[in-house]
Design an enzyme around this catalytic site. Structure first.
Site, mmCIF file in Angstrom:
data_model
loop_
_atom_site.group_PDB
_atom_site.id
_atom_site.type_symbol
_atom_site.label_atom_id
_atom_site.label_comp_id
_atom_site.label_asym_id
_atom_site.label_seq_id
_atom_site.Cartn_x
_atom_site.Cartn_y
_atom_site.Cartn_z
ATOM 1 N N ASP A 118 0.851 -1.191 0.000
ATOM 2 C CA ASP A 118 0.000 0.000 0.000
ATOM 3 C C ASP A 118 0.890 1.246 0.000
ATOM 4 O O ASP A 118 1.895 1.315 0.712
ATOM 5 C CB ASP A 118 -0.919 -0.002 1.234
ATOM 6 C CG ASP A 118 -2.064 0.978 1.095
ATOM 7 O OD1 ASP A 118 -3.214 0.530 0.937
ATOM 8 O OD2 ASP A 118 -1.805 2.207 1.132
ATOM 9 N N ILE A 119 0.497 2.229 -0.790
ATOM 10 C CA ILE A 119 1.287 3.454 -0.932
ATOM 11 C C ILE A 119 1.262 4.296 0.353
ATOM 12 O O ILE A 119 2.144 5.132 0.571
ATOM 13 C CB ILE A 119 0.752 4.272 -2.144
ATOM 14 C CG1 ILE A 119 1.814 5.179 -2.714
ATOM 15 C CG2 ILE A 119 -0.519 5.030 -1.800
ATOM 16 C CD1 ILE A 119 1.457 5.744 -4.083
ATOM 17 N N GLY B 83 -16.368 2.229 3.230
ATOM 18 C CA GLY B 83 -15.184 3.088 3.101
ATOM 19 C C GLY B 83 -14.278 2.705 1.944
ATOM 20 O O GLY B 83 -13.090 3.032 1.949
ATOM 21 N N GLN B 84 -14.828 2.035 0.940
ATOM 22 C CA GLN B 84 -14.008 1.630 -0.208
ATOM 23 C C GLN B 84 -13.728 2.839 -1.100
ATOM 24 O O GLN B 84 -14.649 3.523 -1.535
ATOM 25 C CB GLN B 84 -14.733 0.545 -1.025
ATOM 26 C CG GLN B 84 -13.918 0.061 -2.212
ATOM 27 C CD GLN B 84 -14.615 -1.069 -2.983
ATOM 28 O OE1 GLN B 84 -15.720 -1.488 -2.632
ATOM 29 N NE2 GLN B 84 -13.961 -1.546 -4.018
ATOM 30 N N HIS C 254 -10.040 -5.381 -3.373
ATOM 31 C CA HIS C 254 -8.707 -5.552 -2.793
ATOM 32 C C HIS C 254 -8.825 -5.951 -1.338
ATOM 33 O O HIS C 254 -9.669 -5.439 -0.604
ATOM 34 C CB HIS C 254 -7.852 -4.289 -2.929
ATOM 35 C CG HIS C 254 -8.531 -3.030 -2.487
ATOM 36 N ND1 HIS C 254 -9.472 -2.380 -3.258
ATOM 37 C CD2 HIS C 254 -8.413 -2.292 -1.343
ATOM 38 C CE1 HIS C 254 -9.905 -1.297 -2.614
ATOM 39 N NE2 HIS C 254 -9.280 -1.232 -1.444
HETATM 40 P P1 AMP Z 1 -9.841 1.314 0.224
HETATM 41 O O1 AMP Z 1 -10.189 2.499 1.053
HETATM 42 O O2 AMP Z 1 -10.138 0.007 0.892
HETATM 43 O O3 AMP Z 1 -10.413 1.406 -1.177
HETATM 44 O O4 AMP Z 1 -8.269 1.310 0.096
HETATM 45 C C1 AMP Z 1 -7.568 1.846 -0.984
HETATM 46 C C2 AMP Z 1 -6.105 1.744 -0.636
HETATM 47 O O5 AMP Z 1 -5.357 1.899 -1.823
HETATM 48 C C3 AMP Z 1 -5.617 2.818 0.346
HETATM 49 O O6 AMP Z 1 -5.072 2.172 1.490
HETATM 50 C C4 AMP Z 1 -4.554 3.567 -0.470
HETATM 51 O O7 AMP Z 1 -3.472 3.974 0.327
HETATM 52 C C5 AMP Z 1 -4.161 2.545 -1.490
HETATM 53 N N1 AMP Z 1 -3.600 3.080 -2.739
HETATM 54 C C6 AMP Z 1 -4.110 4.060 -3.509
HETATM 55 N N2 AMP Z 1 -3.336 4.248 -4.593
HETATM 56 C C7 AMP Z 1 -2.328 3.343 -4.518
HETATM 57 C C8 AMP Z 1 -1.206 3.037 -5.334
HETATM 58 N N3 AMP Z 1 -0.952 3.701 -6.476
HETATM 59 N N4 AMP Z 1 -0.363 2.035 -4.938
HETATM 60 C C9 AMP Z 1 -0.606 1.369 -3.782
HETATM 61 N N5 AMP Z 1 -1.647 1.616 -2.973
HETATM 62 C C10 AMP Z 1 -2.493 2.589 -3.325
#
Ligand code: AMP
Length: 121
Positions: free
Chosen positions: A33-34, A100-101, A107
């Site tokens: 995760d970023i 909260g997606q 994922h």
């Molecule tokens: P959610 O709120 O469950 O949809 O989580 C989305 C997740 O994606 C968050 O934890 C972000 O930090 C992560 N995220 C968004 N963009 C990227 C990216 N380019 N690479 C890795 N993680 C990411």
């Protein structure tokens, strides 16, 4: 349930955007995760075009479902956080608006390397 081909994880899958890859096979891609929320914060996504867990449960093939579940364990093992290689972890899926997606490609979050804490903060 329509799938948005321009979502960020679709772009990672197609190679348009880079990621810090942990693991890949025919069914899943896993990367860090970023914006990590714990010492270890990995994401595991199916390769198919599924917007969320409900979409996946309804429409994915048995092979894809098994492939994703097996993939979670393979990644946890690789990271040293599975029950047999470490101290465990939390797997979490946010589904839709109330869940909260933010990214509309299914994922699993894997949190490990330290206690995951309370289930809901
Ligand atoms: P959610 O709120 O469950 O949809 O989580 C989305 C997740 O994606 C968050 O934890 C972000 O930090 C992560 N995220 C968004 N963009 C990227 C990216 N380019 N690479 C890795 N993680 C990411």
């Amino acid at each position: 349930m329509s799938y948005d081909d321009n979502n960020i994880f679709a772009k990672i899958l197609s190679g348009q955007i880079p990621c810090k890859k942990i693991y890949e096979d025919d069914f899943v891609l896993s990367f860090y995760d970023i914006n990590p929320q714990k010492k270890i914060h990995a994401l595991v996504i199916p390769k198919g075009r599924y917007s969320n867990l409900d979409d996946f449960s309804i429409n994915a093939s048995s092979g894809e479902i098994v492939g994703l579940l097996k993939g979670l364990n393979i990644v946890a093992k690789k990271l040293g956080i599975s029950i047999d290689t470490g101290k465990g972890y939390r797997a979490l899926v946010n589904i839709g608006e109330h869940g909260g997606q933010e990214v509309p490609h299914l994922h699993f979050h894997l949190f490990g390397g330290e206690s995951a804490g309370r289930m809901i903060e």
